[in-house]
Each structure stands twice: as structure tokens, then as C-alpha cells.
Design an enzyme around this catalytic site. Structure first.
Site, short mmCIF file in Angstrom:
data_model
loop_
_atom_site.label_atom_id
_atom_site.label_comp_id
_atom_site.label_asym_id
_atom_site.label_seq_id
_atom_site.Cartn_x
_atom_site.Cartn_y
_atom_site.Cartn_z
N GLU A 1 0.82 -1.23 0.00
CA GLU A 1 0.00 0.00 0.00
C GLU A 1 0.84 1.27 0.00
OE1 GLU A 1 -2.47 -0.90 3.41
OE2 GLU A 1 -4.05 -1.62 2.09
N1 IFG Z 1 -4.29 -3.97 4.22
C1 IFG Z 1 -3.06 -3.56 4.89
C2 IFG Z 1 -2.94 -3.85 6.37
C3 IFG Z 1 -4.27 -3.84 7.10
C4 IFG Z 1 -5.26 -4.72 6.34
C5 IFG Z 1 -6.54 -4.91 7.13
C6 IFG Z 1 -1.98 -5.58 3.98
C7 IFG Z 1 -0.74 -6.22 3.44
C8 IFG Z 1 -5.52 -4.11 4.99
N2 IFG Z 1 -1.93 -4.24 4.21
O1 IFG Z 1 -2.96 -6.27 4.23
O2 IFG Z 1 -2.08 -2.88 6.97
O3 IFG Z 1 -4.76 -2.53 7.26
O4 IFG Z 1 -7.32 -5.94 6.59
#
Ligand code: IFG
Length: 489
Positions: A300
């Protein structure tokens, strides 16, 4: 509830019942530990003594329960033979014996998980189990950045995971809201971003001193669990920037964040200070971590340009290998040409990913964590109090009904390192919350990681899972009583 030889999760590779035989552990039972099996023999006695109240002496003389090693078996492989005269547990290495002990525990009445003496007939069904894992990496992940969990809570989590032959625990140590691992060369990381008011809803403080982290590593290692530490970058770095503003583009510390937004922070790929910082942090974490993996996050990074992201990852990957570790990263890092030793962790819900497929073609092993199947922070149903739902709701059958070797084009059996069930903690406030999201879905992921693909069957699994309600109750482990499972009282 008399146990059958096949009443085990993960389902063993080979189960050959002998209905004419069974063995009952009693006060006269002793344990014989052949050379090299002493640690596991002591563990076996430790986990059986509280509920049975038996002495269960461990020695090297003749005994009804015999532990031995056979190098002809794989390290995690074991053979459990239960006959009228006694039990022989053979492991390829201590890890295999340890897995065999978990199987043995599951074949005893639920009362065996009690912490004080209980009246029961400690009967084991007769026959032979020959068992071995399909994948070598069977993991869970605990996010201790959004909400911190203490050393004792992590130890308790490890104890509940190993019962299902999980052998890796990935700790998500840093994120926007908090930095949870002490770094000597950058002390404000924990002094500020591990301090009061950190975490989602400001529920901090909390961080692991190096001694705390070493305690977790040792506890896990004694249970054949490898700790995989994650320092997330170049995104998810607000906590580091609050502590050290020189890690931002303008040198101004951003405000501490206690919300759940993602994708707004980024290290500066063009600043040398960034790599001095990252190098120090990775060096110190590598020195604390006996396991082979160091996770650098990489997810992200919406606030990092694609070009800067690639430049950053290409600078950081060699640092990990310089410190003697294999880099793991969320699969976005496969935007660069990864060295074959690097492990992309696939986490999203898309049907395919070109970078991951390219990395697999180049010899990388992929860690499979598709969110719509393995993310334990997903709500069970829309009504669930805990959890998120951006990947959809995930019930037990959904967590069970997929295969890591069929999930991504270009990532077949030989390219799969294993599976991992991440538990993000934005909505979690306690160990009971962690347990409720973990059980009963983690056993599904554990069976996918361990058991032969051919034998997997939802009806069989849900039937075997039903017997774990009393086992979790005996341990005080919270679980979600999913209506998908015909629970046994
Ligand atoms: N995506 C983010 C996490 C977390 C997650 C919650 C990944 C690799 C959503 N990154 O999953 O930091 O916020 O479900």
C-alpha cells in the site's frame, strides 16, 4: 466422547486404525526418551501432567510411551503407533516429534487440555498414523502495531497455534500508528511511537524491548515456531516519521495517527538518511532474529511514486541479504526483478498478479495469504462485531475451500512456500478478540498447509472441528461458535 484415530486437525497423511487395540495412560505410565528426544519428551510430560495428575516420569529406560528419532523421515515427519502395550512416537527430527505430540493430545479426551486434574479415562485409539506436511511454511501473523499485545499474550497465541502444527509466526512490528520493537541506534522509535497514545484509538503504549523480543523468539523456538519480524516500508511509516522527522521530505514531523486510514505515508527514496535508517533497523532486527526471514513490508505504498518504490525496494533487498536473511515482502515488491531467494507474500483478492507470477517463474517461492480466504481480521458475517470486510466476509467454509497451488496463474505447487493467516488488529482490543477471530478459521488454513490436497473434504473437516469446542473451553481460549459447524458440547 471416544476419539477415533482420524479425529485430528490437520488431517494426517495416512491413518490406519486398529479397532482391536487401544492404550490408556495411567498413573503407572512412564515416558522413555531416546537420545535427541529429551526436549520434546519433557514437553509431552508437561502438557499431560496438569490434567491427568500423573507423575509421567521421563527417563531412558523401558516405558509404555517411547519417543525416538529416525533420520530416514523428513524433519517435520512423524509416525505414531498406538498399541495395547503402549505408544511409540518416531520423528524425523524433534520438530516431527513435536507435531506427533500435538496429534497425541488431540486423540485424548478434551479434558486433557485442562490446567488442573480432571477425572477421565485417558484412552488413545489404536492404530498407526504416518504423517508429514505438504508445505514447509504454515504461518499466522499478528499485527502488534495497530494494537499492542504483550509477551505473555504472544506466548499464549503460540501455544494455541502449535496445536494445529503452525510453525511460523509473522509479527507485524511497525506501522503508521505504532513502532513496537526497540532499536538501540534509533531510540525515539519506541520512546515516542511505542509510547502513550499510540495505536488505533490511542490505546498504547507498548513495545518489545530486545529482551522481550528475545523471550518471544526463544519461547516460539522451543515449540518449533520460527518468528518472522516485519518492518513495513516504504509505506506505513508514519510512526517512524513522528519519531524522526528527518525521514520525511520536508523535515517536519507529521501528527501521530490513531485512525485506520492506510496509504498516506512514505519514506523518501531519494534521501540517503532513509537508507542509513533502514540499514540500522534491519541490522538490529536481523541480529535479534535466528530465523531465516526478514519481512520488509512493501504494501500500500500509495504515497510513493512507482519509480521511487522500485528504487527503494532495489536498495533495501540487498541490505536484507547482507544481514544473512531471506527477504519476505507483500507481493507488490515483485514490481522489481526479485532475487530467487526473495519471498513475495500474495495478499490481495485479485485473480492474478503478473509480478508474483514473474517472480515464481524466476524461482521465487510464494507465500499465499489471499485476503478473501486467509485474512482472520475479516468479519465472519456482516453481523460480526469484530473485524473489517474490505475483502468480503470470511466464514469457516470459505477459509477452507481453496487451494494455494490453484489460486494464482503461474504459481503452482512447486512455487508455493506455504500459507499464512494474517490477523490485523485495527478492531481488536484483547487476546480474547485475537482468539475469537483466529478460531475456528485458523485450523482450516492449517489443514490446507499441512494435509494432502487429495484428502481435503469440508464435511470431514467440519465434523472433526466440532470436537474442538470443549478443547478450547478447557484452555480458556475464546472462539467464534460459527453456525457452520455442528459443535460438540
Ligand atoms: N491492508 C493492509 C494492512 C491492514 C489490512 C486490514 C496488507 C498487506 C488491509 N496491508 O494487508 O495494513 O490494514 O485488513
Amino acid at each position: 466422547m471416544t476419539r477415533e484415530l482420524g479425529d485430528v486437525i490437520p488431517a494426517p497423511a495416512e491413518v490406519r486404525p486398529d479397532a482391536a487395540a487401544h492404550f490408556t495412560i495411567d498413573d503407572g505410565t512412564a515416558i522413555s526418551a531416546a537420545s535427541g528426544t529429551e526436549q520434546v519428551a519433557a514437553y509431552l510430560a508437561d502438557v499431560l501432567r496438569p490434567a491427568t495428575g500423573f507423575g509421567l516420569p521421563v527417563g531412558d529406560g523401558p516405558a509404555a510411551i517411547v519417543l525416538r528419532l529416525d533420520g530416514a523421515l523428513g524433519d517435520e515427519e512423524y509416525r505414531l503407533e498406538i498399541a495395547a502395550a503402549g505408544v511409540t512416537l518416531t520423528g524425523g527430527a524433534p520438530a516431527g516429534l513435536f507435531h506427533g505430540v500435538q496429534t497425541l493430545r488431540q486423540l485424548l479426551p478434551a479434558e486433557v487440555f485442562a490446567t488442573a486434574p480432571r477425572q477421565a479415562t485417558w484412552r488413545l485409539p489404536g492404530g498407526t498414523i504416518a504423517d508429514r506436511p505438504r508445505f514447509g511454511y504454515r504461518g499466522a501473523m499478528l499485527d502488534v502495531a495497530r494494537h499492542f499485545f504483550t509477551v505473555d499474550e504472544v506466548k499464549s497465541y503460540v501455544d494455541s497455534l502449535v496445536q494445529f502444527k503452525i510453525n511460523h509466526l509473522h509479527l507485524h512490528l511497525t506501522d503508521d500508528q505504532g513502532w513496537r520493537i526497540e532499536i538501540d541506534s534509533w531510540p525515539k522509535l519506541t520512546a515516542i511511537s511505542g509510547g502513550d497514545g499510540t495505536g488505533v484509538d490511542g490505546t498504547g503504549p507498548g513495545f518489545y524491548t530486545k529482551a522481550d523480543y528475545a523471550e518471544i523468539v526463544a519461547y516460539a523456538a522451543a515449540r518449533f515456531v520460527t518468528i518472522v519480524p516485519e518492518i513495513d516500508m516504504p509505506g506505513h511509516v508514519n510512526a517512524a516519521q513522528v519519531a524522526y522527522p528527518e525521514l520525511t521530505a520536508d523535515g517536519v514531523a507529521p501528527p501521530q495517527r490513531t485512525d485506520v486510514e492506510v496509504g498516506y505515508s512514505s519514506f523518501v527514496a531519494g534521501k540517503e538518511e532513509t537508507y542509513a535508517f533502514v540499514g540500522d533497523v534491519l541490522r538490529e532486527v536481523a541480529e535479534l532474529t535466528p530465523g531465516p526471514y526478514l519481512h520488509i513490508g512493501g504494501d500500500e505504498a500509495q504515497a510513493t511514486t512507482a519509480e521511487d518504490y522500485r528504487a527503494f525496494i532495489e536498495r533495501v533487498l540487498p541490505l536484507v541479504t547482507a544481514y544473512g536473511k531471506r527477504p519476505v515482502g507483500w507481493h507488490e515488491m515483485a514490481a522489481v526483478d526479485l532475487p530467487a531467494a526473495a519471498v513475495p507474500q500474495f495478499w490481495r483478492i485479485e485473480a492474478s498478479d503478473d509480478g508474483t507470477a514473474r517472480a515464481a517463474a524466476n524461482g521465487s517461492k510464494v507465500l499465499m495469504s489471499p485476503a478473501d480466504r486467509t485474512y482472520l481480521d475479516m468479519k465472519y458475517t456482516a453481523e460480526s462485531r469484530l473485524g473489517l470486510d474490505w475483502a468480503g466476509t470470511v466464514g469457516v467454509e470459505k477459509a477452507y475451500g481453496w487451494d494455494p497451488a490453484e489460486r494464482l496463474p503461474g504459481v503452482g505447487e512447486e512455487s508455493v512456500l506455504g500459507v499464512e493467516a494474517p490477523l490485523w488488529s485495527e478492531t481488536l482490543r484483547s487476546l480474547a478478540d485475537v482468539q475469537t477471530m483466529t478460531f475456528p478459521r485458523l485450523p482450516a488454513i492449517a489443514e490446507i498447509g499441512w494435509s494432502p490436497r487429495a484428502g481435503r473434504d469440508w464435511e470431514s473437516f467440519r465434523g472433526r472441528l466440532a470436537a474442538f469446542a470443549p478443547r478450547w473451553r478447557e484452555q480458556g481460549v475464546a472462539f467464534h461458535p460459527s453456525p457452520e459447524i455442528p459443535w460438540v458440547d
